[in-house]
Design a protein around this motif. Structure first.
Motif, PDB file in Angstrom:
ATOM      1  N   GLN A 184       0.825  -1.212   0.000  1.00 38.55           N
ATOM      2  CA  GLN A 184       0.000   0.000   0.000  1.00 38.55           C
ATOM      3  C   GLN A 184       0.864   1.269   0.000  1.00 38.55           C
ATOM      4  OE1 GLN A 184      -2.620  -0.097   3.374  1.00 38.55           O
ATOM      5  NE2 GLN A 184      -4.398  -0.303   2.021  1.00 38.55           N
ATOM      6  N   GLU A 217       2.163   1.637  -3.444  1.00 41.02           N
ATOM      7  CA  GLU A 217       1.079   1.890  -4.402  1.00 41.02           C
ATOM      8  C   GLU A 217       0.572   3.329  -4.312  1.00 41.02           C
ATOM      9  OE1 GLU A 217      -0.637  -2.699  -4.521  1.00 41.02           O
ATOM     10  OE2 GLU A 217      -1.613  -1.209  -3.265  1.00 41.02           O
ATOM     11  N   SER A 244      -2.079  -6.326  -7.357  1.00 42.04           N
ATOM     12  CA  SER A 244      -1.283  -5.101  -7.250  1.00 42.04           C
ATOM     13  C   SER A 244      -0.673  -4.746  -8.600  1.00 42.04           C
ATOM     14  CB  SER A 244      -0.155  -5.289  -6.233  1.00 42.04           C
ATOM     15  OG  SER A 244       0.659  -4.137  -6.223  1.00 42.04           O
ATOM     16  N   LEU A 264       2.069  -3.172  -8.839  1.00 42.46           N
ATOM     17  CA  LEU A 264       3.510  -2.992  -8.616  1.00 42.46           C
ATOM     18  C   LEU A 264       4.334  -4.059  -9.319  1.00 42.46           C
ATOM     19  CD1 LEU A 264       3.619  -1.963  -4.864  1.00 42.46           C
ATOM     20  CD2 LEU A 264       3.745  -0.514  -6.902  1.00 42.46           C
ATOM     21  N   ALA A 317       7.476   0.888  -8.856  1.00 41.17           N
ATOM     22  CA  ALA A 317       6.783   1.125 -10.120  1.00 41.17           C
ATOM     23  C   ALA A 317       7.744   0.986 -11.291  1.00 41.17           C
ATOM     24  CB  ALA A 317       6.155   2.512 -10.104  1.00 41.17           C
TER      25      ALA A 317
END
Ligand code: ISJ
Length: 361
Positions: free
Chosen positions: A129, A132, A161, A163, A268
């Motif tokens: 989180q 993100e 996710s 990611l 990312a």
């Protein structure tokens, strides 16, 4: 008799060398700052950290190293130099499974060096989180242990996710019995994270039979609890002993001599190919016969080594599974790109979790 050089003379030499090293390191730091300015001028935003470039720098240092320093020692020194250079621009913020003193914190420093801003986060879910939402640029989470297998929480979190995996790091995990007491006599309870308890199961059965064993959220939390009660012990790393001022009652109590945990770096970014990479993918076939064959076929066809395969329930139907697979190579490498293209047509869903440089140190 060999010529013995007087201590004072050696120290004068060392002082002069240190001065040169200091100048060179600062020269390097100025260069790294220029790189940041250039990246900015070329329109890059966000972090200037490049895991692929860093891996190449460290591999080159190992290759060039003339000794007597070991290749690993040289690489560790340069790891810290790079970390300090990058932090001149702005220290990276890296979320890790906290609190302080956990093996994940150790993994964070091993991968990024000590100039990062390490941000302790209580759960794997919240680490995802934190990255993100952009609160931290990267996260470090455990993914598998050589004694206990995969960390299911981490794999499951990847299912929804966005990611990517942008790096990996391994830590040789030594577990220790820590406490305020002086020996094994009189210990009424042992705290630790469930993974660590599992890694020391045989030792606990042999040396502390019948003692209550309680799983807590982290090894560091176990150490904190042990510091509050003189009859209770913790299983944790040595950093936690120092942090909570505990005695080391017994060192290296892990059941397996090579107990190692692999951590991944999430973010990312998608690092470029370095020639020595891994790619992690998530594949779902649906509940069909011959599913595994359809997955493995393309890799065999293009001569790609599979390093790991793990199945997990997909949570989308009874006996429906997804496979987490690590292969050698980068998604941009010719053979890997071709194999992934074939695979894509063979399966219900293919998600590339990331291509990243193999751990260097
Ligand atoms: C200097 C650069 O940027 C950062 C700093 C590096 C370094 O100090 O060597 C290497 C990679 C990046 O994390 C670069 O991209 O070359």
């Amino acid at each position: 008799m060999t010529n013995i050089i007087p201590l004072s003379e050696l120290r004068t030499q060392i002082d002069a060398i240190d001065q040169q090293i200091l100048q060179l390191i600062n020269q390097r730091a100025k260069c790294a700052l220029e790189v940041a300015r250039t990246k900015q001028a070329e329109g890059e935003t966000g972090s200037f950290y490049r895991p692929d470039r860093e891996a190449q720098v460290l591999r080159r240092i190992k290759e060039l190293n003339p000794g007597p320093l070991s290749d690993d020692a040289a690489a560790h020194l340069f790891r810290e130099v790079m970390s300090a250079c990058l932090a001149l621009e702005k220290p990276l913020e890296v979320a890790y499974l906290g609190p302080q003193g956990t093996f994940t914190q150790q993994a964070t420093f091993k991968h990024f060096g000590h100039a990062v801003k390490d941000v302790p986060v209580p759960t794997i879910h919240e680490i995802f989180q934190a990255v993100e939402t952009g609160h931290c640029q990267f996260g470090v989470v455990p993914v598998e242990n050589s004694t206990e297998g995969v960390i299911a929480h981490t794999l499951d979190r990847f299912m929804d996710s966005p990611l990517k995996i942008c790096g990996e790091v391994e830590i040789r995990v030594h577990q220790n019995l820590l406490g305020k007491m002086d020996g094994l006599i009189g210990i009424s309870e042992v705290f630790s994270h469930q993974q660590s308890l599992a890694q020391c199961r045989q030792w606990l059965n042999t040396y502390l039979p019948g003692v209550t064993v309680t799983a807590v959220s982290s090894n560091a939390e176990a150490a904190r609890l042990a510091s509050l009660d003189h009859g209770k012990a913790a299983i944790a790393g040595l950093v936690a002993a120092e942090l909570y001022d505990l005695n080391i009652i017994e060192k290296n109590i892990e059941d397996e001599a090579n107990n190692t945990t692999r951590f991944i770096i999430i973010g990312a970014q998608q690092p470029a190919s370095t020639g020595l990479d891994k790619t992690s993918i998530l594949v779902s076939t649906g509940n069909q016969s011959g599913a595994l064959h359809r997955i493995l076929g393309p890799f065999a066809e293009y001569g790609i080594s599979m390093v790991h395969i793990e199945s997990r329930p997909s949570r989308q139907g009874l006996w429906d599974y997804v496979f987490f697979i690590d292969i050698e190579g980068h998604r941009d490498d010719d053979a890997v790109a071709k194999a992934l293209k074939v695979l894509q047509n063979n399966v219900k869903m293919l998600k590339i979790l990331g291509s990243y440089p193999k751990a260097v140190i």
